[in-house]
Scaffold this motif. Structure first.
Motif, PDB file in Angstrom:
ATOM      1  N   CYS A   1       9.315  11.615  -4.534  1.00 18.54           N
ATOM      2  CA  CYS A   1       8.317  11.288  -3.528  1.00 18.54           C
ATOM      3  C   CYS A   1       8.713  11.889  -2.186  1.00 18.54           C
ATOM      4  O   CYS A   1       9.709  12.593  -2.081  1.00 18.54           O
ATOM      5  CB  CYS A   1       8.211   9.768  -3.386  1.00 18.54           C
TER       6      CYS A   1
ATOM      7  N   MET B   1       5.799   5.146   2.063  1.00 20.77           N
ATOM      8  CA  MET B   1       6.659   4.955   0.895  1.00 20.77           C
ATOM      9  C   MET B   1       7.636   3.809   1.142  1.00 20.77           C
ATOM     10  O   MET B   1       7.888   2.982   0.248  1.00 20.77           O
ATOM     11  CB  MET B   1       7.429   6.248   0.603  1.00 20.77           C
TER      12      MET B   1
ATOM     13  N   LYS C   1       0.419  -1.023  -7.621  1.00 22.52           N
ATOM     14  CA  LYS C   1       0.443  -0.835  -6.168  1.00 22.52           C
ATOM     15  C   LYS C   1      -0.087   0.544  -5.776  1.00 22.52           C
ATOM     16  O   LYS C   1      -0.837   0.686  -4.801  1.00 22.52           O
ATOM     17  CB  LYS C   1       1.871  -1.004  -5.647  1.00 22.52           C
ATOM     18  N   VAL C   2       0.315   1.557  -6.533  1.00 20.05           N
ATOM     19  CA  VAL C   2      -0.084   2.933  -6.208  1.00 20.05           C
ATOM     20  C   VAL C   2      -1.572   3.145  -6.477  1.00 20.05           C
ATOM     21  O   VAL C   2      -2.230   3.956  -5.827  1.00 20.05           O
ATOM     22  CB  VAL C   2       0.782   3.939  -6.989  1.00 20.05           C
ATOM     23  N   LYS C   3      -2.119   2.398  -7.414  1.00 14.16           N
ATOM     24  CA  LYS C   3      -3.550   2.537  -7.714  1.00 14.16           C
ATOM     25  C   LYS C   3      -4.427   1.821  -6.689  1.00 14.16           C
ATOM     26  O   LYS C   3      -5.601   2.170  -6.530  1.00 14.16           O
ATOM     27  CB  LYS C   3      -3.838   1.957  -9.107  1.00 14.16           C
TER      28      LYS C   3
ATOM     29  N   VAL D   1      -0.196   7.133  -1.385  1.00 15.86           N
ATOM     30  CA  VAL D   1       1.197   7.517  -1.621  1.00 15.86           C
ATOM     31  C   VAL D   1       1.287   8.352  -2.893  1.00 15.86           C
ATOM     32  O   VAL D   1       0.873   7.910  -3.968  1.00 15.86           O
ATOM     33  CB  VAL D   1       2.098   6.271  -1.733  1.00 15.86           C
ATOM     34  N   LYS D   2       1.808   9.563  -2.768  1.00 17.33           N
ATOM     35  CA  LYS D   2       1.962  10.455  -3.914  1.00 17.33           C
ATOM     36  C   LYS D   2       3.401  10.366  -4.438  1.00 17.33           C
ATOM     37  O   LYS D   2       4.350  10.515  -3.669  1.00 17.33           O
ATOM     38  CB  LYS D   2       1.657  11.898  -3.520  1.00 17.33           C
TER      39      LYS D   2
ATOM     40  N   LEU E   1       5.805   0.511   0.697  1.00 18.83           N
ATOM     41  CA  LEU E   1       5.618   0.210  -0.726  1.00 18.83           C
ATOM     42  C   LEU E   1       6.895  -0.357  -1.334  1.00 18.83           C
ATOM     43  O   LEU E   1       6.877  -1.397  -2.014  1.00 18.83           O
ATOM     44  CB  LEU E   1       5.188   1.484  -1.462  1.00 18.83           C
TER      45      LEU E   1
ATOM     46  N   PHE F   1      -1.671   1.251  -2.121  1.00 19.37           N
ATOM     47  CA  PHE F   1      -0.936   2.450  -1.708  1.00 19.37           C
ATOM     48  C   PHE F   1      -1.455   3.689  -2.436  1.00 19.37           C
ATOM     49  O   PHE F   1      -0.684   4.538  -2.878  1.00 19.37           O
ATOM     50  CB  PHE F   1       0.562   2.263  -1.961  1.00 19.37           C
ATOM     51  N   ALA F   2      -2.764   3.783  -2.547  1.00 17.36           N
ATOM     52  CA  ALA F   2      -3.374   4.921  -3.236  1.00 17.36           C
ATOM     53  C   ALA F   2      -3.098   6.247  -2.536  1.00 17.36           C
ATOM     54  O   ALA F   2      -3.195   7.320  -3.151  1.00 17.36           O
ATOM     55  CB  ALA F   2      -4.883   4.705  -3.365  1.00 17.36           C
TER      56      ALA F   2
END
Length: 836
Positions: free
Chosen positions: A800, A806, A765-767, A773-774, A809, A770-771
């Motif tokens: 986070c 966030m 998801k983060v890749k 979102v750190k 996500l 939701f790229a």
């Protein structure tokens, strides 16, 4: 022809994945009685089971659905006309759903007492009357079907949720098969809203002279007696009439004759009323420092904006005096106030203070009240009969419509954070409600949480200080007792030599002592000296605690005692030999409140020792009764767990002893130093609160530890400066948010596979979506308590910023496809948990 309105509803009993708005037609018969916030019944699913729901919005034009209005199902009925959620309550349910990842129904149930509304339950039951007739069908059941059928036969009716927790994702399929075979039935049960308690009062409907004449013509002594009593007293309740041994027939006769009338009054079950007989209200005048604090806080409360403030004052500085004076001003402006305490154990003392001051204007609200008491307290607040709510975490949802002040006393305490859905922190809800009502949120503490202190330092909260004790007394002297010295002498007792001498001196002067130990039971754990095996709970990966039954002889004490798990409640007798290697005898190590109590009674036989822990306060009023007895001098030594250290004011207590300060210091939690500093500062503050000098004696194996030294000096600013640097360097709150994802299952293999799948799903998801979102991802790894109540637990931890992206996500992760199709895997999300 005009369109039928469409009601958009949230179901109150559904899983997170299906928790969304559903559209229903609002028929003409309900159009005049159902509004936004109403509780209704709707048909749901292919079987059209009746479900309780809340109307979140109504589209009068009928354009809110993708389906034609004619194809929508209709709302069945207005299930509870007595309850309508306010716009603020609806927004608060949505806030909790979005920020704690609970369902709308879980948020609703946190806010509204169960007795306040009607709701529908569906229960599965086995047809046990036809077991002989269905004998062949039962014999052909699969192993899983037979297990589920046997469970229903053995334990009776059960809702789907409880069966699913036992039998997993296949529960629905198993129940359908059993229903098709005629072995299981599904029945609907409607639970009505709570009963309003009433009382009948009777009085004369004629003059006293006419009633006296009527007595002469009446037959029956009970009729005559009742009229005489009403002539004397003017009015009698049904309870008073019953006490006079007068039955129903004489009452009915006099009513029929028109000699008396009946009035029905609503009664409120009000546990706070028990404090009305206490002493008169305090008339303490504020000192200059307190007056300045009051004036500053009053201006914030009257600003017409949502504000936050931190009242930081040393123990005994009179924060409560300032707060009650502030509440006076808020009430005088026509607004309402909520006053939260961290534990139920503190409510009797707090309610006593507030009852003296405000009388019947206060409502007491916490989880230890009966359903009827909670329901009546909620009704009194909703109806405007009470304008001050005093209670624990759940009181933050008090149904006030014109809030002016929300106070969190001892705001740093972990009990303000819920550990079950919805996993909210009372401080976050207070901030939301203060903004909604343009009210003041006031946090009070001598040892505020680092997050709150940081907000005050950075200007998000107004910082208001009380730097000295109210009565001008000095803070108690604090000394360390180095247990390494006693260990060298071979003591190993709970009460070290220095503490023993201090207790003896205190008793000699006719004064009292409070002793704190952070463990109940007799011994902390039991282990084998040969193989090193510790006896652990078979359902949890935690050592069991030995509890004594009070026998004086050591051998008899072991034989009559038992081992107990403080997590799931499992109990078992103490084995004679090690279950692992078969050797014995076993070692009993560590100490709890029971062992400390035994030592104290042996060392000071002339003193009365009172133990206060979860094992000694089982009844509803036991805690209050014990504290009152200690305050009245019925005991000289009060020994207990954290129940004894917070917020109490005992004028004759001049000695406070901490039996082992290290127990909270060396745990794997980034808040360990903060917890220890707060606890020691609070316990130290119980001594010397009147005009007598106080002493705090802290037993430890590491008196040189920086946190202990700062607690000894009660120097919060210095502690904060040191600790905030560590938090910043290692990126811990308040410099980030921490999200704990915990998955659990009774199937250990499936759990391990699911934890890897959950981690991969997050990374993916983060890749992609939701790229932006750190975050930092840690895990998966075993929970500190890996096995709890027969369920294994794995964790992932995220560092986070808990912003809208966030939350989106995490909502997708929580509402996504099940992590396992074979086993029942539960996923919980806890934002900024109190401990890791």
């Amino acid at each position: 022809m005009s369109k039928e309105p469409i009601a958009r509803v949230f179901l109150l009993d559904t899983v997170y994945r299906l928790d969304k708005l559903y559209s229903y037609r609002l028929p003409d018969s309900l159009h005049e009685s159902v509004f936004t916030g109403s509780v209704v019944s709707v048909p749901f699913g292919a079987a059209n089971h009746k479900k309780t729901a809340v109307v979140y919005a109504i589209d009068e034009q009928g354009d809110a659905s993708d389906l034609p209005v004619g194809k929508l199902k209709a709302v069945c009925e207005h299930s509870d006309a007595s309850l309508t959620l306010s716009p603020e309550q609806l927004r608060l349910c949505t806030f909790l759903k979005e920020h704690t990842f609970c369902t709308f129904g879980e948020a609703f149930r946190a806010m509204i007492p169960l007795s306040a509304y009607s709701h529908v339950k569906y229960l599965y039951s086995a047809d046990t009357d036809r077991m002989e007739e269905n004998k062949e069908t039962i014999a052909r059941l699969s192993r899983e079907q037979a297990a589920l059928y046997a469970r229903l036969c053995r334990q009776g009716d059960a809702p789907f949720a409880s069966l699913k927790s036992e039998f997993g994702e296949k529960t629905g399929r198993l129940l359908s098969a059993l229903k098709d075979k005629g072995l299981v039935t599904l029945r609907e049960k409607t639970k009505s809203s709570g009963r309003v308690k009433t009382s009948r009062c009777y009085s004369l409907s004629v003059s006293r002279e006419e009633a006296q004449k009527a007595i002469d013509s009446l037959r029956g002594e009970s009729r005559k007696k009742l009229l005489r009593l009403l002539i004397e007293r003017g009015e009698l309740s049904d309870i008073q009439i019953k006490e006079e041994k007068i039955g129903k027939a004489p009452i009915d006769f006099l009513l029929e004759q028109g000699l008396i009338v009946c009035r029905t009054d609503t009664l409120y079950r009000d546990p706070a009323a028990a404090f009305e007989q206490q002493a008169k209200a305090s008339t303490d005048t504020l000192n200059g420092e307190q007056q300045q604090a009051l004036d500053r806080l009053s201006s914030l409360a009257a600003s017409g904006e949502g504000k936050g403030a931190l009242l930081f004052g040393v123990t005994g500085s009179g924060k409560t005096h300032v707060v009650t004076a502030l509440i006076d001003r808020v009430l005088a402006s026509g607004r309402q106030a909520i006053y939260l305490v961290p534990e139920i154990s503190l409510t009797p003392q707090t309610v006593s203070i507030f009852q003296k001051r405000y009388g019947r204007k206060i409502a007491l609200y916490h989880s230890a009240l009966s359903d009827g008491e909670r329901f009546d307290a909620w009704r009194r607040m909703k109806n405007g009969d009470a304008c001050v709510c005093v209670g624990t975490r759940s009181a933050i949802f008090a149904p006030f419509d014109n809030l002016g002040l929300i106070v969190l006393d001892e705001e740093q305490e972990h009990t303000y954070k819920s550990d079950s859905a919805p996993r909210y922190h009372a401080r976050d809800v207070a901030r939301f409600r203060a903004a909604s009502h343009r009210a003041l949120m006031l946090l009070c503490s001598a040892t505020p949480s680092l997050e709150s202190a940081y907000r005050a330092k950075s200007g998000s909260y107004e910082l208001v200080r009380l730097n000295s004790r109210f009565n001008g007394s000095d803070l108690p002297q604090t000394r360390f007792a180095d247990l390494r010295t006693d260990s060298e002498r071979g003591s190993g007792r709970a009460i070290g030599s220095e503490l023993q001498a201090a207790i003896a001196e205190t008793l000699k002067k006719g004064e009292q002592a409070i002793l704190f130990v952070n463990r109940r039971g007799y011994h902390n754990f039991v282990s084998c000296p040969f193989c090193g095996q510790t006896l652990v709970c078979p359902h949890c990966s935690v050592s069991m605690t030995f509890h004594s039954t009070g026998r004086a002889d050591a051998e008899a004490r072991v034989k009559s005692g038992y081992l107990s798990c403080h997590y799931c409640g499992h109990r078992e007798l103490v084995p004679d030999k090690c279950p692992s290697c078969g050797k014995g005898p076993l070692n009993f190590l560590g100490f709890g409140t029971q062992k400390a109590e035994e030592e104290l009674k042996a060392l000071f036989p002339e003193a009365t020792v009172m133990r206060l822990d979860a094992d000694t306060v089982g009844s509803k009023h036991a805690y209050e009764e014990k504290l009152t007895a200690f305050r009245n001098g019925k005991a000289q030594i009060l020994l207990g767990t954290q129940m004894v250290v917070k917020g109490h004011d005992f004028p004759n207590v001049t000695l406070v002893g901490v039996l082992l300060a290290d127990s909270s210091l060396y745990v794997s939690d980034f808040r360990a130093n903060e917890h220890t500093f707060s606890l020691l500062t609070q316990v130290t503050g119980r001594a010397g609160r009147a005009d007598k000098k106080g002493l705090s004696l802290i037993q430890t194996y590491c008196p040189e530890h920086t946190t202990l030294a700062l607690a000894q000096a009660q120097d919060f600013p210095a502690f904060y400066a040191d600790e905030i640097k560590l938090r910043k360097n290692y990126l811990f709150p308040p410099f980030c948010d921490i999200v704990l994802l915990e998955i659990a299952s009774s199937d250990e293999t499936a759990l391990l596979q699911a934890s890897v799948a959950l981690s991969a799903r997050l990374v993916e998801k983060v890749k992609t979506e939701f790229a932006d979102v750190k975050l930092q991802l840690f895990g998966p790894f075993e929970a500190p308590l890996y096995k709890l109540k027969g369920s294994y637990r794995m964790r992932l931890v995220l560092k986070c910023r808990f912003n809208a992206r966030m939350r989106a996500l995490l909502a997708q992760i929580k509402g996504g496809e099940p992590l396992s199709k074979k086993a029942n895997i539960s996923l919980s999300i806890d934002v900024n948990p109190h401990t890791l």
